[in-house]
Design a protein around this motif. Structure first.
Motif, PDB file in Angstrom:
ATOM      1  N   PHE A 321       0.891  -1.227   0.091  1.00 16.90           N
ATOM      2  CA  PHE A 321      -0.017  -0.121   0.113  1.00 16.90           C
ATOM      3  C   PHE A 321       0.868   1.390  -0.080  1.00 16.90           C
ATOM      4  CE2 PHE A 321      -2.715  -3.324   2.063  1.00 16.90           C
ATOM      5  CZ  PHE A 321      -3.737  -3.201   1.073  1.00 16.90           C
ATOM      6  N   GLU A 322       2.086   1.067  -0.151  1.00 14.67           N
ATOM      7  CA  GLU A 322       2.858   2.455  -0.206  1.00 14.67           C
ATOM      8  C   GLU A 322       2.708   3.433  -1.084  1.00 14.67           C
ATOM      9  OE1 GLU A 322       7.732   3.221   0.529  1.00 14.67           O
ATOM     10  OE2 GLU A 322       6.852   1.452   1.175  1.00 14.67           O
ATOM     11  N   LYS A 323       2.235   3.134  -2.303  1.00 11.19           N
ATOM     12  CA  LYS A 323       1.952   4.261  -3.290  1.00 11.19           C
ATOM     13  C   LYS A 323       0.268   4.470  -3.347  1.00 11.19           C
ATOM     14  CE  LYS A 323       3.961   6.445  -5.409  1.00 11.19           C
ATOM     15  NZ  LYS A 323       4.185   7.972  -4.982  1.00 11.19           N
ATOM     16  N   PHE A 324      -0.409   4.274  -2.519  1.00 14.42           N
ATOM     17  CA  PHE A 324      -1.868   4.588  -2.327  1.00 14.42           C
ATOM     18  C   PHE A 324      -1.996   6.080  -1.958  1.00 14.42           C
ATOM     19  CE2 PHE A 324      -4.821   0.919  -2.434  1.00 14.42           C
ATOM     20  CZ  PHE A 324      -3.908   0.108  -3.279  1.00 14.42           C
ATOM     21  N   LYS A 331      -9.909   9.547  -1.750  1.00 16.17           N
ATOM     22  CA  LYS A 331      -9.331   9.057  -2.922  1.00 16.17           C
ATOM     23  C   LYS A 331      -7.955   8.704  -3.121  1.00 16.17           C
ATOM     24  CE  LYS A 331     -13.533  10.760  -5.270  1.00 16.17           C
ATOM     25  NZ  LYS A 331     -14.001  11.526  -6.646  1.00 16.17           N
ATOM     26  N   THR A 332      -7.495   8.120  -3.823  1.00 16.03           N
ATOM     27  CA  THR A 332      -6.051   7.837  -4.279  1.00 16.03           C
ATOM     28  C   THR A 332      -5.893   8.108  -5.632  1.00 16.03           C
ATOM     29  OG1 THR A 332      -6.134   5.755  -4.711  1.00 16.03           O
ATOM     30  CG2 THR A 332      -6.105   6.060  -2.534  1.00 16.03           C
ATOM     31  N   ASP A 333      -4.361   8.617  -5.628  1.00 11.94           N
ATOM     32  CA  ASP A 333      -3.871   8.464  -7.026  1.00 11.94           C
ATOM     33  C   ASP A 333      -2.849   7.182  -6.589  1.00 11.94           C
ATOM     34  OD1 ASP A 333      -1.867   8.482  -8.805  1.00 11.94           O
ATOM     35  OD2 ASP A 333      -1.441  10.370  -8.977  1.00 11.94           O
ATOM     36  N   THR A 334      -3.055   5.995  -7.247  1.00  5.57           N
ATOM     37  CA  THR A 334      -2.592   4.723  -6.730  1.00  5.57           C
ATOM     38  C   THR A 334      -1.588   4.642  -7.981  1.00  5.57           C
ATOM     39  OG1 THR A 334      -4.182   3.782  -5.372  1.00  5.57           O
ATOM     40  CG2 THR A 334      -2.493   2.280  -6.366  1.00  5.57           C
ATOM     41  N   ASN A 335      -0.240   4.347  -7.588  1.00  6.70           N
ATOM     42  CA  ASN A 335       0.884   4.208  -8.839  1.00  6.70           C
ATOM     43  C   ASN A 335       1.574   2.953  -8.361  1.00  6.70           C
ATOM     44  OD1 ASN A 335       2.283   4.763 -10.932  1.00  6.70           O
ATOM     45  ND2 ASN A 335       3.782   6.331  -9.644  1.00  6.70           N
ATOM     46  N   ASN A 336       2.450   2.658  -9.224  1.00 10.40           N
ATOM     47  CA  ASN A 336       3.238   1.142  -9.201  1.00 10.40           C
ATOM     48  C   ASN A 336       4.116   1.379  -7.945  1.00 10.40           C
ATOM     49  OD1 ASN A 336       4.408  -1.260 -10.664  1.00 10.40           O
ATOM     50  ND2 ASN A 336       6.182   0.135 -10.107  1.00 10.40           N
ATOM     51  N   HIS A 337       4.235   0.181  -7.392  1.00 10.03           N
ATOM     52  CA  HIS A 337       5.137  -0.049  -6.378  1.00 10.03           C
ATOM     53  C   HIS A 337       5.629  -1.510  -5.961  1.00 10.03           C
ATOM     54  CE1 HIS A 337       7.447   1.076  -2.607  1.00 10.03           C
ATOM     55  NE2 HIS A 337       6.774  -0.103  -2.058  1.00 10.03           N
ATOM     56  N   GLY A 338       6.719  -1.636  -5.884  1.00  7.48           N
ATOM     57  CA  GLY A 338       7.098  -3.062  -5.847  1.00  7.48           C
ATOM     58  C   GLY A 338       7.728  -3.977  -6.934  1.00  7.48           C
ATOM     59  N   PRO A 339       8.006  -4.999  -6.924  1.00 13.53           N
ATOM     60  CA  PRO A 339       8.671  -5.819  -7.995  1.00 13.53           C
ATOM     61  C   PRO A 339       7.646  -6.379  -8.898  1.00 13.53           C
ATOM     62  CG  PRO A 339       8.257  -7.414  -5.812  1.00 13.53           C
ATOM     63  CD  PRO A 339       8.148  -5.746  -5.422  1.00 13.53           C
ATOM     64  N   HIS A 450      10.935   4.097 -14.839  1.00 10.72           N
ATOM     65  CA  HIS A 450      10.352   2.805 -14.350  1.00 10.72           C
ATOM     66  C   HIS A 450      11.197   1.666 -15.122  1.00 10.72           C
ATOM     67  CE1 HIS A 450       6.806   4.130 -11.858  1.00 10.72           C
ATOM     68  NE2 HIS A 450       7.452   5.081 -12.075  1.00 10.72           N
ATOM     69  N   ASN A 451      10.845   0.481 -14.395  1.00  7.61           N
ATOM     70  CA  ASN A 451      11.633  -0.724 -15.184  1.00  7.61           C
ATOM     71  C   ASN A 451      11.100  -0.827 -16.620  1.00  7.61           C
ATOM     72  OD1 ASN A 451      13.119  -1.936 -13.057  1.00  7.61           O
ATOM     73  ND2 ASN A 451      11.113  -2.372 -12.085  1.00  7.61           N
ATOM     74  N   VAL A 452      12.033  -1.508 -17.242  1.00  8.51           N
ATOM     75  CA  VAL A 452      11.960  -1.504 -18.703  1.00  8.51           C
ATOM     76  C   VAL A 452      11.791  -3.215 -19.246  1.00  8.51           C
ATOM     77  CG1 VAL A 452      13.128  -1.448 -21.004  1.00  8.51           C
ATOM     78  CG2 VAL A 452      13.471   0.449 -19.529  1.00  8.51           C
ATOM     79  N   GLN A 453      12.477  -4.053 -18.304  1.00  9.24           N
ATOM     80  CA  GLN A 453      12.253  -5.192 -18.819  1.00  9.24           C
ATOM     81  C   GLN A 453      12.521  -6.236 -17.465  1.00  9.24           C
ATOM     82  OE1 GLN A 453      15.526  -6.601 -21.213  1.00  9.24           O
ATOM     83  NE2 GLN A 453      16.871  -5.156 -20.392  1.00  9.24           N
ATOM     84  N   ARG A 454      11.704  -7.327 -17.522  1.00 11.06           N
ATOM     85  CA  ARG A 454      11.872  -8.349 -16.274  1.00 11.06           C
ATOM     86  C   ARG A 454      12.646  -9.749 -16.933  1.00 11.06           C
ATOM     87  NH1 ARG A 454       6.600  -8.717 -14.627  1.00 11.06           N
ATOM     88  NH2 ARG A 454       7.452  -7.168 -12.685  1.00 11.06           N
ATOM     89  N   TYR A 455      13.681 -10.080 -16.331  1.00  9.85           N
ATOM     90  CA  TYR A 455      14.790 -11.019 -17.184  1.00  9.85           C
ATOM     91  C   TYR A 455      14.868 -12.082 -15.981  1.00  9.85           C
ATOM     92  CZ  TYR A 455      18.750  -8.784 -15.087  1.00  9.85           C
ATOM     93  OH  TYR A 455      19.724  -8.182 -14.243  1.00  9.85           O
TER      94      TYR A 455
END
Length: 557
Positions: A321-324, A331-339, A450-455
């Motif tokens: 919940f760190e980026k809620f 209300k929230t602006d919920t964004n990406n957070h975590g792996p 932000h991340n570009v790829q997962r490998y």
């Protein structure tokens, strides 16, 4: 004598037609050209497009906004209400006026439908403005932003033609290095003296034959440290802290890779590629029972898409919940957070140059993925009980995006095409390693990708790559040359969103307030180019600087 007069009349008519209908133009005969003619034609429906249109009117120019979007404001009205600002003191002009109007809205009791005004307090409010009078607020609900943009249009009597999509194959008519007209898919044709591409994708720029880049440049292209592939660099929290297997059966490569894990080599550190940072939607969620809609389960739901998240939870990771980020009215602006989160890593590489149809497919896939993510966390038994219990308190906001299933109308295009223009902004300018010429505004946010790829790493475990954040150590200037193409490519186009910048430099410039202030500066330059009858590349900077400072733009610190 009668014949002579008739011939003369015909000749005058022909000359008038040639004047109104430029050479090589393919006109829609159903629309009189004068109805679609203005000094400045703006293509796009983003926050930058609206601010540019307001400045056009303030500069005394006629303007038409040709918007492919139904809803105006782009990401600013599309859920990104927790504004990424950096140093707020360098955000001036009409951009600051927008955030002042946000403050005025929330300074009324009528703005607080689901929450008492005093309960929220003064979160997101700036100090007194530079003139010592007006105040700003940098956190807001999506519909509030859209209403403010619509208010600008009404106040300045600005024409916007919505849901007009540029014909990218044959809709841009060029003559002698200038855009003569643009035509949309339904045949509407627009004529201007100067054009502004205010889209996130840079479609007008590309269709006009202007040079651009997609992906990450190698670090040696511009002599940068932080460009290119960033394997081994772990700057934020959006990576796997524990050893987690990427295979369907943990530890068994023969079982195949889990979804959204690439089996390709990620590339050598510092090398270039054509991959781009991940997209997502900035979700407006609420935990207010009367305004909450439970998370919908998408038709394409597949729990395997989130298997890596389940395995991450199993290691004890609990920062879901760190980026809620909290906005007014519960209300929230919920964004990406975590792996593994809302960023749909690796699924957008072809978006920048894709057809409209293919882009719609990509957007839909991102929507289904993200809705499935929320459903997973709220319902899958592998999610820790305390996280799942809290997640069930949240849902989509009933009073936002009401004509789109309460889901944002704007995907977060963090990066698409980037112009290779008259001047390329790089990390060297942002880090003040070398001076920037012809400042038309300032940025200050961290150089952020932000991340570009997962490998799969050499040790057989999964990892993300591309997430990076480098502090610029204070505000930096942005060059006028980054808004204009090379003169030999196009002489009457300005590009304030897909600016001429390297991947890593764009990672800081790409913030909504910066797009707004660059759009205003670009339009001031457009007006000057029209008044002086010169290409945008020949606009005298001393005159441009004077007007920008009069408009409240901050050009240096």
């Amino acid at each position: 004598m009668l014949i002579s007069k008739l011939h003369k009349s015909i000749l005058l008519i022909v000359l008038a037609i040639l004047y109104l209908y430029p050479a090589h133009a393919q006109l829609d005969k159903s629309v009189p050209v004068q109805e679609n003619t203005a000094d400045i034609i703006i293509y796009g429906g983003t926050s930058a497009a609206i601010i540019a249109a307001v400045e056009a009117k303030k500069s005394g120019k006629s303007v038409i906004v040709v918007s492919p979007d139904k809803h105006l404001g782009g990401l600013t009205s599309g859920g990104l209400g927790w504004t990424d600002t950096g140093n707020k003191s360098v955000i001036g002009g009409l951009a600051r006026e927008f955030y002042h109007r946000v403050y005025l809205h929330y300074n009324t009791d009528g703005a607080w439908n689901w929450q008492k005004r005093g309960e929220y307090g003064t979160k997101g409010q700036g100090s007194r403005d530079m003139d010592g009078e007006s105040r700003t607020m940098w956190i807001f609900e999506p519909h509030v932003a859209e209403n403010i943009f619509e208010g600008f249009l009404d106040e300045f009597d600005i024409r916007v033609d919505k849901e007009q999509w540029l014909d990218r194959e044959k809709g841009v008519i060029m003559d002698n290095g200038k855009i003569i007209s643009i035509t949309t898919l339904d045949g509407q044709q627009y004529h201007g003296k100067v054009y502004i591409d205010a889209t996130y994708e840079g479609d007008l720029m590309a269709s006009a034959g202007v040079s651009y880049h997609v992906g990450r440049e190698a670090s040696d292209v511009y002599g940068e440290e932080w460009n290119g592939v960033q394997t081994g660099v772990l700057h934020h929290k959006h990576w796997f802290k524990s050893d987690i297997s990427p295979y369907v059966i943990p530890g068994d490569p023969s079982s195949g890779l889990l979804p959204r894990v690439s089996g390709e080599h990620p590339g050598e550190k510092g090398s270039g590629d054509h991959k781009i940072q991940a997209y997502c939607f900035r979700s407006c969620l609420t935990n207010h029972p009367s305004n909450r809609i439970p998370f919908p389960k998408p038709e394409s739901y597949d729990p395997m898409n989130y298997e890596l998240l389940a395995r991450s939870f199993a290691t004890g990771r609990d920062d879901w919940f760190e980026k809620f980020d909290v906005m007014p009215n519960h209300k929230t602006d919920t964004n990406n957070h975590g792996p593994l989160s809302s960023d749909n890593i690796g699924m957008n590489y072809d978006y920048p140059d894709a057809s409209y149809e293919r882009r719609r497919e990509i957007i839909k896939e991102h929507e289904e993925y993200q809705k499935g993510l929320y459903w997973f966390v709220a319902n899958d038994p592998r999610v820790p009980a305390e996280i799942q219990t809290e997640m069930r308190n949240w849902g989509l906001a009933k009073d936002e995006f009401i004509d789109n299933g309460n889901w944002s109308h704007q995907i977060y295009v963090r990066e698409a095409r980037r112009m290779i223009g008259d001047y390329v902004m790089t990390e060297n300018e942002l880090l003040k390693k070398r001076p920037t010429t012809k400042s038309i505004g300032m940025g200050s946010y961290t150089m952020d990708s932000h991340n570009v790829q997962r490998y799969v790493k050499a040790d057989g475990f999964v990892q993300n790559e591309g997430d990076i954040g480098v502090n610029t150590k204070g505000p930096y200037q942005i060059s006028y040359g980054s808004l204009i193409p090379k003169k030999e490519e196009c002489r009457n186009l300005l590009v304030p969103v897909c600016v001429s910048a390297s991947h890593i430099a764009f990672g800081s410039i790409r913030m909504e307030p910066v797009f707004m202030l660059l759009a205003q500066s670009a339009t001031v330059a457009a007006a000057l180019a029209i008044d002086l009858d010169v290409p945008v590349q020949d606009v005298p900077y001393d005159q441009l600087k004077t007007i920008l400072e009069e408009r409240g733009q901050v050009l240096e610190k």
